[in-house]
Design a protein around this motif. Structure first.
Motif, PDB file in Angstrom:
ATOM      1  N   SER A 121       0.629  -1.122   0.018  1.00 41.57           N
ATOM      2  CA  SER A 121       0.059   0.056  -0.157  1.00 41.57           C
ATOM      3  C   SER A 121       0.884   1.247  -0.037  1.00 41.57           C
ATOM      4  CB  SER A 121      -0.953   0.022   1.215  1.00 41.57           C
ATOM      5  OG  SER A 121      -0.403   0.312   2.304  1.00 41.57           O
ATOM      6  N   TYR A 134      -6.092   0.916  -0.878  1.00 47.12           N
ATOM      7  CA  TYR A 134      -7.538   0.568   0.006  1.00 47.12           C
ATOM      8  C   TYR A 134      -7.524  -0.744   0.164  1.00 47.12           C
ATOM      9  CZ  TYR A 134     -11.807   1.709   2.190  1.00 47.12           C
ATOM     10  OH  TYR A 134     -12.911   1.846   2.947  1.00 47.12           O
ATOM     11  N   SER A 138      -6.940  -3.109   3.386  1.00 48.90           N
ATOM     12  CA  SER A 138      -8.017  -4.040   3.867  1.00 48.90           C
ATOM     13  C   SER A 138      -7.712  -5.449   4.147  1.00 48.90           C
ATOM     14  CB  SER A 138      -9.341  -3.936   2.919  1.00 48.90           C
ATOM     15  OG  SER A 138      -9.931  -2.446   2.769  1.00 48.90           O
ATOM     16  N   ASP A 142      -7.691  -8.042   7.174  1.00 52.82           N
ATOM     17  CA  ASP A 142      -8.231  -9.437   7.191  1.00 52.82           C
ATOM     18  C   ASP A 142      -7.353 -10.715   7.475  1.00 52.82           C
ATOM     19  OD1 ASP A 142     -10.589  -8.397   6.231  1.00 52.82           O
ATOM     20  OD2 ASP A 142     -10.327  -8.405   4.008  1.00 52.82           O
ATOM     21  N   LYS A 171      -5.814  -3.759  13.587  1.00 48.55           N
ATOM     22  CA  LYS A 171      -7.453  -3.484  12.687  1.00 48.55           C
ATOM     23  C   LYS A 171      -7.628  -2.001  12.628  1.00 48.55           C
ATOM     24  CE  LYS A 171     -10.299  -6.730  13.831  1.00 48.55           C
ATOM     25  NZ  LYS A 171     -11.313  -7.679  14.229  1.00 48.55           N
ATOM     26  N   CYS A 174      -5.488  -0.115  10.786  1.00 50.51           N
ATOM     27  CA  CYS A 174      -6.062  -0.130   9.358  1.00 50.51           C
ATOM     28  C   CYS A 174      -7.003   0.749   9.075  1.00 50.51           C
ATOM     29  CB  CYS A 174      -6.188  -1.693   8.933  1.00 50.51           C
ATOM     30  SG  CYS A 174      -4.723  -2.599   8.810  1.00 50.51           S
ATOM     31  N   ARG A 175      -7.949   0.955  10.071  1.00 53.88           N
ATOM     32  CA  ARG A 175      -9.211   1.588   9.680  1.00 53.88           C
ATOM     33  C   ARG A 175      -9.089   2.912   9.719  1.00 53.88           C
ATOM     34  NH1 ARG A 175     -11.829  -2.051  14.146  1.00 53.88           N
ATOM     35  NH2 ARG A 175     -12.772  -3.740  12.655  1.00 53.88           N
ATOM     36  N   LEU A 178      -7.594   3.625   6.238  1.00 59.07           N
ATOM     37  CA  LEU A 178      -8.727   3.496   5.391  1.00 59.07           C
ATOM     38  C   LEU A 178      -9.505   5.035   5.353  1.00 59.07           C
ATOM     39  CD1 LEU A 178     -10.040  -0.033   5.716  1.00 59.07           C
ATOM     40  CD2 LEU A 178      -8.601   0.996   3.783  1.00 59.07           C
TER      41      LEU A 178
END
Length: 186
Positions: A121, A134, A138, A142, A171, A174-175, A178
Protein backbone atom coordinates in the motif's frame (compact mmCIF):
# COMPACT_ATOMS: atom_id res chain seq x y z
CA UNK A 1 30.40 31.40 8.95
CA UNK A 2 29.54 31.90 5.27
CA UNK A 3 28.17 35.15 3.94
CA UNK A 4 24.68 33.69 3.46
CA UNK A 5 24.50 32.40 7.04
CA UNK A 6 25.89 35.70 8.34
CA UNK A 7 23.19 37.69 6.51
CA UNK A 8 20.46 35.39 7.86
CA UNK A 9 21.91 35.83 11.34
CA UNK A 10 21.86 39.65 10.95
CA UNK A 11 18.27 39.52 9.71
CA UNK A 12 17.34 37.41 12.73
CA UNK A 13 18.99 39.90 15.08
CA UNK A 14 17.17 42.79 13.41
CA UNK A 15 13.72 41.20 13.65
CA UNK A 16 13.56 37.77 15.37
CA UNK A 17 9.75 37.75 15.35
CA UNK A 18 9.76 37.19 11.58
CA UNK A 19 11.29 33.76 12.07
CA UNK A 20 9.31 32.91 15.18
CA UNK A 21 6.01 33.98 13.65
CA UNK A 22 6.59 31.98 10.46
CA UNK A 23 7.51 28.85 12.40
CA UNK A 24 4.44 29.13 14.61
CA UNK A 25 2.13 29.56 11.63
CA UNK A 26 3.74 26.59 9.86
CA UNK A 27 3.31 24.23 12.80
CA UNK A 28 -0.21 25.45 13.53
CA UNK A 29 -1.24 24.85 9.92
CA UNK A 30 0.16 21.31 10.02
CA UNK A 31 -1.55 20.57 13.33
CA UNK A 32 -4.77 21.69 11.69
CA UNK A 33 -4.25 19.29 8.77
CA UNK A 34 -3.57 16.43 11.17
CA UNK A 35 -6.71 17.22 13.19
CA UNK A 36 -8.83 17.62 10.07
CA UNK A 37 -7.53 14.35 8.65
CA UNK A 38 -8.00 12.43 11.89
CA UNK A 39 -11.58 13.67 12.24
CA UNK A 40 -12.37 11.62 9.13
CA UNK A 41 -11.25 8.37 10.77
CA UNK A 42 -13.03 6.01 13.15
CA UNK A 43 -10.31 6.33 15.79
CA UNK A 44 -9.51 10.02 16.16
CA UNK A 45 -7.41 9.62 19.34
CA UNK A 46 -5.33 6.80 17.86
CA UNK A 47 -4.81 8.81 14.69
CA UNK A 48 -3.78 11.95 16.56
CA UNK A 49 -1.43 10.24 19.00
CA UNK A 50 0.18 8.16 16.25
CA UNK A 51 0.75 11.07 13.91
CA UNK A 52 1.94 13.39 16.68
CA UNK A 53 4.50 10.76 17.69
CA UNK A 54 6.14 11.07 14.27
CA UNK A 55 7.89 14.43 13.77
CA UNK A 56 7.63 14.14 9.98
CA UNK A 57 3.85 14.47 10.25
CA UNK A 58 4.26 18.22 10.79
CA UNK A 59 5.55 18.62 7.24
CA UNK A 60 3.41 15.94 5.59
CA UNK A 61 0.46 16.37 3.32
CA UNK A 62 -2.56 14.06 3.59
CA UNK A 63 -0.87 11.38 1.48
CA UNK A 64 2.17 11.63 3.74
CA UNK A 65 -0.01 11.23 6.82
CA UNK A 66 -1.47 8.06 5.30
CA UNK A 67 2.05 6.77 4.65
CA UNK A 68 3.04 7.45 8.26
CA UNK A 69 0.04 5.48 9.54
CA UNK A 70 0.78 2.65 7.11
CA UNK A 71 4.36 2.51 8.41
CA UNK A 72 3.01 2.25 11.95
CA UNK A 73 0.83 -0.63 10.74
CA UNK A 74 3.84 -2.35 9.17
CA UNK A 75 5.69 -2.07 12.47
CA UNK A 76 2.69 -3.45 14.36
CA UNK A 77 2.21 -6.41 12.00
CA UNK A 78 5.93 -7.20 11.93
CA UNK A 79 6.21 -7.01 15.71
CA UNK A 80 3.19 -9.31 16.07
CA UNK A 81 4.66 -11.84 13.63
CA UNK A 82 7.90 -11.79 15.61
CA UNK A 83 6.05 -12.08 18.92
CA UNK A 84 4.15 -15.12 17.65
CA UNK A 85 7.31 -16.81 16.45
CA UNK A 86 8.83 -16.39 19.93
CA UNK A 87 5.81 -18.21 21.40
CA UNK A 88 6.60 -21.36 19.43
CA UNK A 89 8.19 -24.26 21.31
CA UNK A 90 11.88 -24.68 20.60
CA UNK A 91 11.73 -28.47 20.58
CA UNK A 92 10.54 -29.57 17.12
CA UNK A 93 9.46 -33.03 18.26
CA UNK A 94 7.31 -31.75 21.12
CA UNK A 95 5.54 -29.26 18.91
CA UNK A 96 5.04 -31.30 15.74
CA UNK A 97 1.43 -32.31 16.43
CA UNK A 98 0.41 -29.52 18.75
CA UNK A 99 -2.61 -27.57 17.43
CA UNK A 100 -1.61 -24.47 19.38
CA UNK A 101 1.82 -24.50 17.77
CA UNK A 102 0.32 -24.90 14.31
CA UNK A 103 -2.07 -22.02 14.93
CA UNK A 104 0.67 -19.74 16.24
CA UNK A 105 2.86 -20.57 13.25
CA UNK A 106 -0.02 -19.85 10.86
CA UNK A 107 -0.80 -16.61 12.64
CA UNK A 108 2.82 -15.52 12.49
CA UNK A 109 2.67 -16.12 8.75
CA UNK A 110 -0.61 -14.18 8.42
CA UNK A 111 0.82 -11.17 10.25
CA UNK A 112 3.84 -11.36 7.95
CA UNK A 113 1.43 -11.23 5.00
CA UNK A 114 -0.32 -8.27 6.63
CA UNK A 115 3.00 -6.42 6.80
CA UNK A 116 3.64 -7.23 3.12
CA UNK A 117 0.17 -5.97 2.15
CA UNK A 118 0.81 -2.72 4.03
CA UNK A 119 4.19 -2.32 2.32
CA UNK A 120 2.42 -2.76 -1.02
CA UNK A 121 0.00 0.00 0.00
CA UNK A 122 2.98 2.33 0.50
CA UNK A 123 3.90 1.77 -3.14
CA UNK A 124 0.28 2.38 -4.11
CA UNK A 125 0.28 5.65 -2.16
CA UNK A 126 3.45 6.78 -3.89
CA UNK A 127 1.86 6.02 -7.27
CA UNK A 128 -1.43 7.60 -6.15
CA UNK A 129 -3.37 4.43 -6.94
CA UNK A 130 -5.54 4.84 -3.88
CA UNK A 131 -7.98 2.09 -4.82
CA UNK A 132 -5.15 -0.44 -4.69
CA UNK A 133 -3.88 1.07 -1.45
CA UNK A 134 -7.38 0.66 0.00
CA UNK A 135 -7.44 -2.97 -1.12
CA UNK A 136 -4.03 -3.73 0.41
CA UNK A 137 -4.86 -2.07 3.73
CA UNK A 138 -8.16 -3.96 3.89
CA UNK A 139 -6.28 -7.19 3.19
CA UNK A 140 -3.88 -6.47 6.05
CA UNK A 141 -6.79 -6.15 8.48
CA UNK A 142 -8.32 -9.34 7.07
CA UNK A 143 -5.13 -11.31 7.72
CA UNK A 144 -5.58 -10.55 11.42
CA UNK A 145 -9.17 -11.84 11.16
CA UNK A 146 -7.99 -15.03 9.45
CA UNK A 147 -5.61 -15.66 12.33
CA UNK A 148 -8.39 -15.22 14.88
CA UNK A 149 -10.78 -17.40 12.89
CA UNK A 150 -8.23 -20.20 12.80
CA UNK A 151 -8.60 -20.60 16.56
CA UNK A 152 -12.35 -21.08 16.18
CA UNK A 153 -11.69 -24.38 14.44
CA UNK A 154 -9.98 -25.68 17.58
CA UNK A 155 -12.27 -24.96 20.56
CA UNK A 156 -9.81 -26.57 22.98
CA UNK A 157 -7.12 -24.04 22.06
CA UNK A 158 -7.65 -20.64 23.67
CA UNK A 159 -7.07 -17.52 21.62
CA UNK A 160 -4.24 -15.69 23.44
CA UNK A 161 -5.38 -12.45 25.09
CA UNK A 162 -2.15 -10.66 24.09
CA UNK A 163 -2.77 -11.65 20.50
CA UNK A 164 -6.31 -10.29 20.74
CA UNK A 165 -4.97 -6.88 21.80
CA UNK A 166 -2.45 -6.91 18.96
CA UNK A 167 -5.14 -7.94 16.49
CA UNK A 168 -7.39 -5.10 17.59
CA UNK A 169 -4.49 -2.66 17.39
CA UNK A 170 -3.67 -3.61 13.80
CA UNK A 171 -7.30 -3.50 12.75
CA UNK A 172 -7.72 -0.02 14.26
CA UNK A 173 -4.57 1.25 12.56
CA UNK A 174 -5.88 -0.11 9.26
CA UNK A 175 -9.24 1.58 9.82
CA UNK A 176 -7.46 4.88 10.42
CA UNK A 177 -5.55 4.45 7.16
CA UNK A 178 -8.78 3.63 5.33
CA UNK A 179 -10.33 6.82 6.71
CA UNK A 180 -7.38 8.85 5.44
CA UNK A 181 -7.66 7.15 2.05
CA UNK A 182 -11.30 8.24 1.99
CA UNK A 183 -10.08 11.83 2.41
CA UNK A 184 -7.75 11.33 -0.54
CA UNK A 185 -10.75 10.26 -2.59
CA UNK A 186 -9.69 6.82 -3.62
Amino acid sequence: MGLKNFLIFLLFLANPTIFLHQTTKFVAADQTLIQKTCRNTLYYDLCMSSLKSDPTSLTADTKGLAAIMVSIGVSNATATATYLSTQLPTSAGAAANNNRTKLLRQCSEKYGFAAEALRASLKDLAEETYDYAYMHVSAAADYANVCHDGFKGFPTVAYPAKLGRREEGLKRICRVVLGILDVLGW
